[in-house]
Design a protein around this motif. Sequence first.
Motif, PDB file in Angstrom:
ATOM      1  N   HIS A  44       0.896  -1.112  -0.141  1.00  0.00           N
ATOM      2  CA  HIS A  44       0.052  -0.207  -0.027  1.00  0.00           C
ATOM      3  C   HIS A  44       0.927   1.050  -0.006  1.00  0.00           C
ATOM      4  O   HIS A  44       2.248   1.294   0.054  1.00  0.00           O
ATOM      5  CB  HIS A  44      -0.899  -0.068   1.170  1.00  0.00           C
ATOM      6  CG  HIS A  44      -0.242  -0.149   2.447  1.00  0.00           C
ATOM      7  ND1 HIS A  44       0.733   0.389   3.044  1.00  0.00           N
ATOM      8  CD2 HIS A  44      -0.347  -1.432   3.317  1.00  0.00           C
ATOM      9  CE1 HIS A  44       1.165   0.106   4.335  1.00  0.00           C
ATOM     10  NE2 HIS A  44       0.609  -1.151   4.278  1.00  0.00           N
ATOM     11  N   ILE A  45       0.411   2.271  -0.183  1.00  0.00           N
ATOM     12  CA  ILE A  45       1.127   3.493  -0.168  1.00  0.00           C
ATOM     13  C   ILE A  45       1.967   3.805   1.083  1.00  0.00           C
ATOM     14  O   ILE A  45       1.140   3.251   2.379  1.00  0.00           O
ATOM     15  CB  ILE A  45       0.448   4.834  -0.359  1.00  0.00           C
ATOM     16  CG1 ILE A  45      -0.306   5.198   0.716  1.00  0.00           C
ATOM     17  CG2 ILE A  45       0.072   4.906  -1.678  1.00  0.00           C
ATOM     18  CD1 ILE A  45      -1.021   6.705   1.175  1.00  0.00           C
ATOM     19  N   ALA A  46       3.098   4.325   1.369  1.00  0.00           N
ATOM     20  CA  ALA A  46       3.492   4.586   2.857  1.00  0.00           C
ATOM     21  C   ALA A  46       2.931   5.591   3.196  1.00  0.00           C
ATOM     22  O   ALA A  46       2.746   6.833   2.990  1.00  0.00           O
ATOM     23  CB  ALA A  46       5.168   4.856   2.628  1.00  0.00           C
ATOM     24  N   TYR A  47       1.988   5.447   4.425  1.00  0.00           N
ATOM     25  CA  TYR A  47       1.189   6.353   5.071  1.00  0.00           C
ATOM     26  C   TYR A  47       2.070   7.294   5.807  1.00  0.00           C
ATOM     27  O   TYR A  47       3.061   7.192   6.290  1.00  0.00           O
ATOM     28  CB  TYR A  47       0.181   5.644   5.926  1.00  0.00           C
ATOM     29  CG  TYR A  47      -0.650   4.490   5.386  1.00  0.00           C
ATOM     30  CD1 TYR A  47      -1.404   4.890   4.459  1.00  0.00           C
ATOM     31  CD2 TYR A  47      -0.580   3.362   5.756  1.00  0.00           C
ATOM     32  CE1 TYR A  47      -2.605   3.947   4.054  1.00  0.00           C
ATOM     33  CE2 TYR A  47      -1.293   2.317   5.092  1.00  0.00           C
ATOM     34  CZ  TYR A  47      -2.262   2.670   4.251  1.00  0.00           C
ATOM     35  OH  TYR A  47      -3.215   1.793   3.774  1.00  0.00           O
ATOM     36  N   GLN A  48       1.401   8.504   5.855  1.00  0.00           N
ATOM     37  CA  GLN A  48       2.260   9.673   6.461  1.00  0.00           C
ATOM     38  C   GLN A  48       2.204   9.103   8.143  1.00  0.00           C
ATOM     39  O   GLN A  48       1.110   9.133   8.645  1.00  0.00           O
ATOM     40  CB  GLN A  48       1.389  10.980   6.394  1.00  0.00           C
ATOM     41  CG  GLN A  48       1.789  11.765   5.047  1.00  0.00           C
ATOM     42  CD  GLN A  48       3.218  12.077   5.063  1.00  0.00           C
ATOM     43  OE1 GLN A  48       3.679  12.525   6.071  1.00  0.00           O
ATOM     44  NE2 GLN A  48       3.755  12.122   3.962  1.00  0.00           N
ATOM     45  N   PRO A  49       3.216   9.355   8.797  1.00  0.00           N
ATOM     46  CA  PRO A  49       3.468   9.129  10.187  1.00  0.00           C
ATOM     47  C   PRO A  49       2.561   9.930  10.994  1.00  0.00           C
ATOM     48  O   PRO A  49       2.109   9.605  12.147  1.00  0.00           O
ATOM     49  CB  PRO A  49       4.764   9.305  10.595  1.00  0.00           C
ATOM     50  CG  PRO A  49       5.434  10.083   9.328  1.00  0.00           C
ATOM     51  CD  PRO A  49       4.635   9.754   8.092  1.00  0.00           C
ATOM     52  N   GLY A  50       2.211  11.126  10.654  1.00  0.00           N
ATOM     53  CA  GLY A  50       1.276  12.004  11.549  1.00  0.00           C
ATOM     54  C   GLY A  50      -0.130  11.475  11.603  1.00  0.00           C
ATOM     55  O   GLY A  50      -0.814  11.986  12.281  1.00  0.00           O
ATOM     56  N   MET A  51      -0.378  10.544  10.706  1.00  0.00           N
ATOM     57  CA  MET A  51      -1.819  10.181  10.601  1.00  0.00           C
ATOM     58  C   MET A  51      -2.357   9.082  11.832  1.00  0.00           C
ATOM     59  O   MET A  51      -3.663   8.874  11.993  1.00  0.00           O
ATOM     60  CB  MET A  51      -2.162   9.409   9.440  1.00  0.00           C
ATOM     61  CG  MET A  51      -2.042  10.420   8.169  1.00  0.00           C
ATOM     62  SD  MET A  51      -2.262   9.226   6.644  1.00  0.00           S
ATOM     63  CE  MET A  51      -2.411  10.841   5.455  1.00  0.00           C
ATOM     64  N   LEU A  52      -1.468   8.786  12.623  1.00  0.00           N
ATOM     65  CA  LEU A  52      -1.616   7.839  13.819  1.00  0.00           C
ATOM     66  C   LEU A  52      -0.913   8.374  15.134  1.00  0.00           C
ATOM     67  O   LEU A  52      -0.044   8.818  14.867  1.00  0.00           O
ATOM     68  CB  LEU A  52      -1.326   6.494  13.379  1.00  0.00           C
ATOM     69  CG  LEU A  52      -2.261   5.622  12.550  1.00  0.00           C
ATOM     70  CD1 LEU A  52      -1.560   4.145  12.203  1.00  0.00           C
ATOM     71  CD2 LEU A  52      -3.706   5.491  13.018  1.00  0.00           C
ATOM     72  N   PRO A  53      -1.318   8.105  16.148  1.00  0.00           N
ATOM     73  CA  PRO A  53      -0.762   8.287  17.333  1.00  0.00           C
ATOM     74  C   PRO A  53       0.571   7.580  17.561  1.00  0.00           C
ATOM     75  O   PRO A  53       0.519   6.086  17.002  1.00  0.00           O
ATOM     76  CB  PRO A  53      -1.468   7.738  18.675  1.00  0.00           C
ATOM     77  CG  PRO A  53      -2.863   7.361  17.929  1.00  0.00           C
ATOM     78  CD  PRO A  53      -2.938   7.462  16.345  1.00  0.00           C
ATOM     79  N   ALA A  54       1.324   7.510  18.539  1.00  0.00           N
ATOM     80  CA  ALA A  54       2.744   7.014  18.545  1.00  0.00           C
ATOM     81  C   ALA A  54       2.359   5.372  18.983  1.00  0.00           C
ATOM     82  O   ALA A  54       3.008   4.418  18.318  1.00  0.00           O
ATOM     83  CB  ALA A  54       3.699   7.679  19.775  1.00  0.00           C
ATOM     84  N   GLY A  55       1.481   5.301  19.697  1.00  0.00           N
ATOM     85  CA  GLY A  55       1.140   4.068  20.545  1.00  0.00           C
ATOM     86  C   GLY A  55       0.780   3.099  19.156  1.00  0.00           C
ATOM     87  O   GLY A  55       1.041   1.914  19.275  1.00  0.00           O
ATOM     88  N   SER A  56      -0.012   3.635  18.144  1.00  0.00           N
ATOM     89  CA  SER A  56      -0.525   2.708  17.167  1.00  0.00           C
ATOM     90  C   SER A  56       0.734   2.127  16.428  1.00  0.00           C
ATOM     91  O   SER A  56       0.767   1.264  15.887  1.00  0.00           O
ATOM     92  CB  SER A  56      -1.414   3.687  16.463  1.00  0.00           C
ATOM     93  OG  SER A  56      -2.767   3.736  17.191  1.00  0.00           O
ATOM     94  N   TRP A  57       1.544   3.147  16.090  1.00  0.00           N
ATOM     95  CA  TRP A  57       2.639   2.802  15.175  1.00  0.00           C
ATOM     96  C   TRP A  57       3.576   1.717  15.963  1.00  0.00           C
ATOM     97  O   TRP A  57       4.147   0.767  15.516  1.00  0.00           O
ATOM     98  CB  TRP A  57       3.651   4.080  14.690  1.00  0.00           C
ATOM     99  CG  TRP A  57       3.032   4.917  13.921  1.00  0.00           C
ATOM    100  CD1 TRP A  57       2.849   6.104  14.074  1.00  0.00           C
ATOM    101  CD2 TRP A  57       2.501   4.753  12.661  1.00  0.00           C
ATOM    102  NE1 TRP A  57       2.126   6.882  13.037  1.00  0.00           N
ATOM    103  CE2 TRP A  57       2.046   5.850  11.964  1.00  0.00           C
ATOM    104  CE3 TRP A  57       2.577   3.328  11.802  1.00  0.00           C
ATOM    105  CZ2 TRP A  57       1.746   5.922  10.621  1.00  0.00           C
ATOM    106  CZ3 TRP A  57       2.185   3.438  10.589  1.00  0.00           C
ATOM    107  CH2 TRP A  57       1.521   4.768   9.934  1.00  0.00           C
TER     108      TRP A  57
END
Lengths: 192, 137
Positions: free
Chosen positions: A52-65
């Motif tokens: 999939h596209i590399a999603y922008q890191p700002g789109m999720l909170p740190a815990g999700s990543w």
Amino acid sequence: MSNRSNAAIHAASACLAFASAALSSVALAEEERNIHSVPLLPLYQQECSACHIAYQPGMLPAGSWQRIVNNLKQHYGVNASLDEDTVKELEQWLTAQADRAPAMPVPPEGHAARSWLAFKLFEVETGHPPEDRITRSSWFWGIHQRMPSAMWRQLENQKAIKSISNCDTCHTTADKGNFSKHNVRAPAALKP
Amino acid sequence: MSIFPSPSVTRLLQVLALALVAAAPCVHAETSEQILDQYRTQAGTAPDPSRGQQFFTSKHDHEWSCSSCHGDKPVQTGKHVVTGKSIGPLAPAFNQERFTNTAKVEKWFRRNCNDVVGRECTPAEKADVISWLLTLK
């Protein structure tokens, strides 16, 4: 990580720095209520854009990543496993850039409002969207509230396009971190 | 004047030689034949293209086959069965980048075999698949 892949990454980051400088001037002009886009770490681009596209890191909170990169063996139904060093490096970069989604106005009514509310409640309770998905985040539904309603209905039952996670079916420049509404097209399957 | 280089020149040569050795992996890309050879050696048997095709296009008690994402004849662009993202052809004759980096090949065999077969593929299975892909021209 080996010297060899480091060298490749350095070469790639030089190119990327150039490209992103050119891009950011465009992004600035169009930044109204758009997502905060950052140039992607070359290692992230390399490892997280095959399916999939590399999603922008700002789109999720740190815990999700953190949960995502530490559970790649069971990644939304597929095995996306990586070696530990790579995971550590990605985790560090992603969490540092996390949580920059736009604060969206509450959708007034209709399908967007229902989804928004359900996801907002979950976020308030847990601090992250359901399944750690961008597409189950309240901001995502807030930002898409003005989408034509025929498109919405089809989006919701997910029959017309393969998946809403596939941002680039509609956002033609999503892979460059540009989600401007000026670069949106309705996929053929969604045209009335 | 001595026919032997001065100590500083010797040192320089040593450094140059070292740099060359160090740089070698950067320019050296593997070929699909070399990667096939590695698996053939590990397997200890001759690869069989038709067995590779059979393995690639069949399901193995799981939801998908290799073809689900790569197509029955992976000489064309495939489509990820979940996300719909396009995947460049797998056959080396149609995509020069394929099978040129052992680490990348191993990474994808590990992931995709787990999704399709529920375990890692054996060296013999990998050799069979690659030998079949090499027959696609």
